[in-house]
Structure formats: C-alpha cells, structure tokens
Design a protein around this motif. Structure first.
Motif, PDB file in Angstrom:
ATOM      1  N   GLN A 135       0.841  -1.195   0.000  1.00  0.00           N
ATOM      2  CA  GLN A 135       0.000   0.000   0.000  1.00  0.00           C
ATOM      3  C   GLN A 135       0.872   1.239   0.000  1.00  0.00           C
ATOM      4  N   LEU A 136       0.306   2.324  -0.521  1.00  0.00           N
ATOM      5  CA  LEU A 136       0.937   3.635  -0.448  1.00  0.00           C
ATOM      6  C   LEU A 136       0.233   4.420   0.647  1.00  0.00           C
ATOM      7  N   VAL A 137       0.985   4.846   1.640  1.00  0.00           N
ATOM      8  CA  VAL A 137       0.424   5.520   2.806  1.00  0.00           C
ATOM      9  C   VAL A 137       0.806   6.987   2.763  1.00  0.00           C
ATOM     10  N   GLU A 138      -0.209   7.848   2.673  1.00  0.00           N
ATOM     11  CA  GLU A 138       0.018   9.292   2.561  1.00  0.00           C
ATOM     12  C   GLU A 138      -0.182   9.980   3.905  1.00  0.00           C
ATOM     13  N   SER A 139       0.484  11.129   4.059  1.00  0.00           N
ATOM     14  CA  SER A 139       0.301  11.953   5.246  1.00  0.00           C
ATOM     15  C   SER A 139       0.664  13.386   4.909  1.00  0.00           C
ATOM     16  N   GLY A 140       0.242  14.317   5.771  1.00  0.00           N
ATOM     17  CA  GLY A 140       0.675  15.705   5.640  1.00  0.00           C
ATOM     18  C   GLY A 140      -0.373  16.672   5.157  1.00  0.00           C
TER      19      GLY A 140
ATOM     20  N   VAL B 138      -4.750  25.071   5.548  1.00  0.00           N
ATOM     21  CA  VAL B 138      -3.711  26.091   5.588  1.00  0.00           C
ATOM     22  C   VAL B 138      -4.248  27.371   4.976  1.00  0.00           C
ATOM     23  N   GLN B 139      -3.747  28.508   5.432  1.00  0.00           N
ATOM     24  CA  GLN B 139      -4.169  29.795   4.889  1.00  0.00           C
ATOM     25  C   GLN B 139      -3.487  30.065   3.552  1.00  0.00           C
ATOM     26  N   PRO B 140      -4.107  30.870   2.699  1.00  0.00           N
ATOM     27  CA  PRO B 140      -3.439  31.250   1.450  1.00  0.00           C
ATOM     28  C   PRO B 140      -2.055  31.822   1.713  1.00  0.00           C
ATOM     29  N   GLY B 141      -1.102  31.397   0.888  1.00  0.00           N
ATOM     30  CA  GLY B 141       0.278  31.809   1.071  1.00  0.00           C
ATOM     31  C   GLY B 141       1.082  30.884   1.963  1.00  0.00           C
ATOM     32  N   GLY B 142       0.419  29.963   2.604  1.00  0.00           N
ATOM     33  CA  GLY B 142       1.091  29.042   3.510  1.00  0.00           C
ATOM     34  C   GLY B 142       1.718  27.861   2.795  1.00  0.00           C
ATOM     35  N   SER B 143       2.262  26.935   3.593  1.00  0.00           N
ATOM     36  CA  SER B 143       2.977  25.773   3.060  1.00  0.00           C
ATOM     37  C   SER B 143       2.504  24.493   3.728  1.00  0.00           C
ATOM     38  N   LEU B 144       2.626  23.409   2.975  1.00  0.00           N
ATOM     39  CA  LEU B 144       2.385  22.061   3.495  1.00  0.00           C
ATOM     40  C   LEU B 144       3.371  21.119   2.821  1.00  0.00           C
ATOM     41  N   ARG B 145       3.677  20.030   3.507  1.00  0.00           N
ATOM     42  CA  ARG B 145       4.525  18.990   2.921  1.00  0.00           C
ATOM     43  C   ARG B 145       3.798  17.661   3.003  1.00  0.00           C
ATOM     44  N   LEU B 146       3.562  17.071   1.857  1.00  0.00           N
ATOM     45  CA  LEU B 146       2.937  15.753   1.786  1.00  0.00           C
ATOM     46  C   LEU B 146       4.015  14.678   1.683  1.00  0.00           C
ATOM     47  N   SER B 147       3.717  13.535   2.308  1.00  0.00           N
ATOM     48  CA  SER B 147       4.604  12.378   2.219  1.00  0.00           C
ATOM     49  C   SER B 147       3.800  11.162   1.791  1.00  0.00           C
ATOM     50  N   CYS B 148       4.463  10.253   1.105  1.00  0.00           N
ATOM     51  CA  CYS B 148       3.825   9.016   0.666  1.00  0.00           C
ATOM     52  C   CYS B 148       4.874   7.920   0.692  1.00  0.00           C
TER      53      CYS B 148
ATOM     54  N   ALA C 138      -7.903  20.452  -2.847  1.00  0.00           N
ATOM     55  CA  ALA C 138      -8.229  19.200  -3.531  1.00  0.00           C
ATOM     56  C   ALA C 138      -7.844  18.023  -2.643  1.00  0.00           C
ATOM     57  N   VAL C 139      -8.242  16.844  -3.059  1.00  0.00           N
ATOM     58  CA  VAL C 139      -7.697  15.623  -2.486  1.00  0.00           C
ATOM     59  C   VAL C 139      -6.465  15.262  -3.309  1.00  0.00           C
ATOM     60  N   TYR C 140      -5.358  15.073  -2.641  1.00  0.00           N
ATOM     61  CA  TYR C 140      -4.089  14.767  -3.300  1.00  0.00           C
ATOM     62  C   TYR C 140      -3.813  13.263  -3.180  1.00  0.00           C
ATOM     63  N   TYR C 141      -3.504  12.662  -4.318  1.00  0.00           N
ATOM     64  CA  TYR C 141      -3.266  11.224  -4.395  1.00  0.00           C
ATOM     65  C   TYR C 141      -1.824  10.949  -4.798  1.00  0.00           C
ATOM     66  N   CYS C 142      -1.230  10.022  -4.102  1.00  0.00           N
ATOM     67  CA  CYS C 142       0.100   9.531  -4.453  1.00  0.00           C
ATOM     68  C   CYS C 142      -0.028   8.406  -5.469  1.00  0.00           C
ATOM     69  N   ASN C 143       0.906   8.357  -6.399  1.00  0.00           N
ATOM     70  CA  ASN C 143       0.925   7.304  -7.416  1.00  0.00           C
ATOM     71  C   ASN C 143       2.341   6.763  -7.556  1.00  0.00           C
ATOM     72  N   ALA C 144       2.430   5.464  -7.797  1.00  0.00           N
ATOM     73  CA  ALA C 144       3.753   4.864  -8.013  1.00  0.00           C
ATOM     74  C   ALA C 144       3.658   3.750  -9.045  1.00  0.00           C
TER      75      ALA C 144
ATOM     76  N   GLY D 267      -2.423   5.803  -3.630  1.00  0.00           N
ATOM     77  CA  GLY D 267      -2.716   6.001  -2.232  1.00  0.00           C
ATOM     78  C   GLY D 267      -4.196   6.286  -2.030  1.00  0.00           C
ATOM     79  N   GLN D 268      -4.580   6.418  -0.753  1.00  0.00           N
ATOM     80  CA  GLN D 268      -5.990   6.616  -0.413  1.00  0.00           C
ATOM     81  C   GLN D 268      -6.417   8.076  -0.560  1.00  0.00           C
ATOM     82  N   GLY D 269      -5.466   8.967  -0.683  1.00  0.00           N
ATOM     83  CA  GLY D 269      -5.768  10.391  -0.820  1.00  0.00           C
ATOM     84  C   GLY D 269      -5.695  11.123   0.505  1.00  0.00           C
ATOM     85  N   THR D 270      -5.245  12.373   0.431  1.00  0.00           N
ATOM     86  CA  THR D 270      -5.193  13.219   1.609  1.00  0.00           C
ATOM     87  C   THR D 270      -5.743  14.600   1.236  1.00  0.00           C
ATOM     88  N   GLN D 271      -6.582  15.155   2.084  1.00  0.00           N
ATOM     89  CA  GLN D 271      -7.261  16.419   1.784  1.00  0.00           C
ATOM     90  C   GLN D 271      -6.336  17.596   2.075  1.00  0.00           C
TER      91      GLN D 271
END
Length: 121
Positions: A3-8, A12-22, A91-97, A112-116
């Motif tokens: 399985q692909l396991v996503e997190s992160g 967040v407010q406009p202009g902000g940052s996030l880091r997704l992991s899979c 959006a919902v962000y999906y990891c692919n491999a 992956g299952q997707g992360t909002q």
C-alpha cells in the motif's frame, strides 16, 4: 499487497505551506516513477508532479515554481513540498507509483488513499 500511505494534508491559509509524504508500506522489488495527482470537487483528477527513479521531474504549469517533488529511494518515499498555496490548490491529493512488487511480477500502477488539502482563510 503493498500500500501507499500518505500523510501531511490539512487546512492552511493562502500563502502558507504544506509537505505531503507518501511511503510504500513495505520493501518491494523496484519503484520506477512516483508522482502526485489531485482532484478538486466536480473536476477530473489531474497531474501535479512526477519524479523518475533517476530524479527527473515534471510539473503541471499551475504549480511550477511553488511545488517541489522529491523522493528518498532508501525509504521508498515521495514528498511534495507545497509553498505559496492558493485556494485553487484545494483538492484531495493522491500519491501514485509505478512499481514492481516482486521480480516475477509485471510493473503496474498503485494509488494512495488520498489526503485532503484545503487552502482557505
């Protein structure tokens, strides 16, 4: 089956940052390209960024200069650093491999299952 396991994801407010992991849930024979896709409500899933096993990258025009994809082959993990986020990135962000689990099996796509991700003030 691996399985692909996503997190992160998160809010967040406009202009902000996030880091997704899979990460792949266990060691496998080989991972070729990895990537991130997203799907906003009422829209089709679209490519965000991809990275090959040799670290060549490709980005959607809408995220160039703001998002960075990277991978750690030793950890079977792909990352998406998202800066200067906009409400349109919601959006919902999906990891692919593109992977081969065992040497005797063919390559195939895994999702992956997707992360909002929600960008809002």
């Amino acid at each position: 089956q691996v399985q692909l396991v996503e997190s992160g994801g998160g809010l967040v407010q406009p202009g902000g940052s996030l880091r997704l992991s899979c990460a792949a849930s266990r060691n496998i024979f080989n991972i070729y390209a990895m990537g991130w896709y997203r799907q906003a409500p009422g829209k089709q899933r679209e490519l965000v960024a991809t990275i090959t096993s040799g670290a060549s990258t490709n980005y959607a025009d809408s995220v160039k200069g703001r998002f960075t994809i990277s991978r750690d082959n030793a950890k079977n993990t792909v990352y998406l650093q998202m800066n200067s986020l906009k409400p349109d990135d919601t959006a919902v962000y999906y990891c692919n491999a593109d992977m081969r689990e065992y040497y005797w099996e063919p390559r195939r796509d895994y999702w992956g299952q997707g992360t909002q991700v929600t960008v809002s003030s």
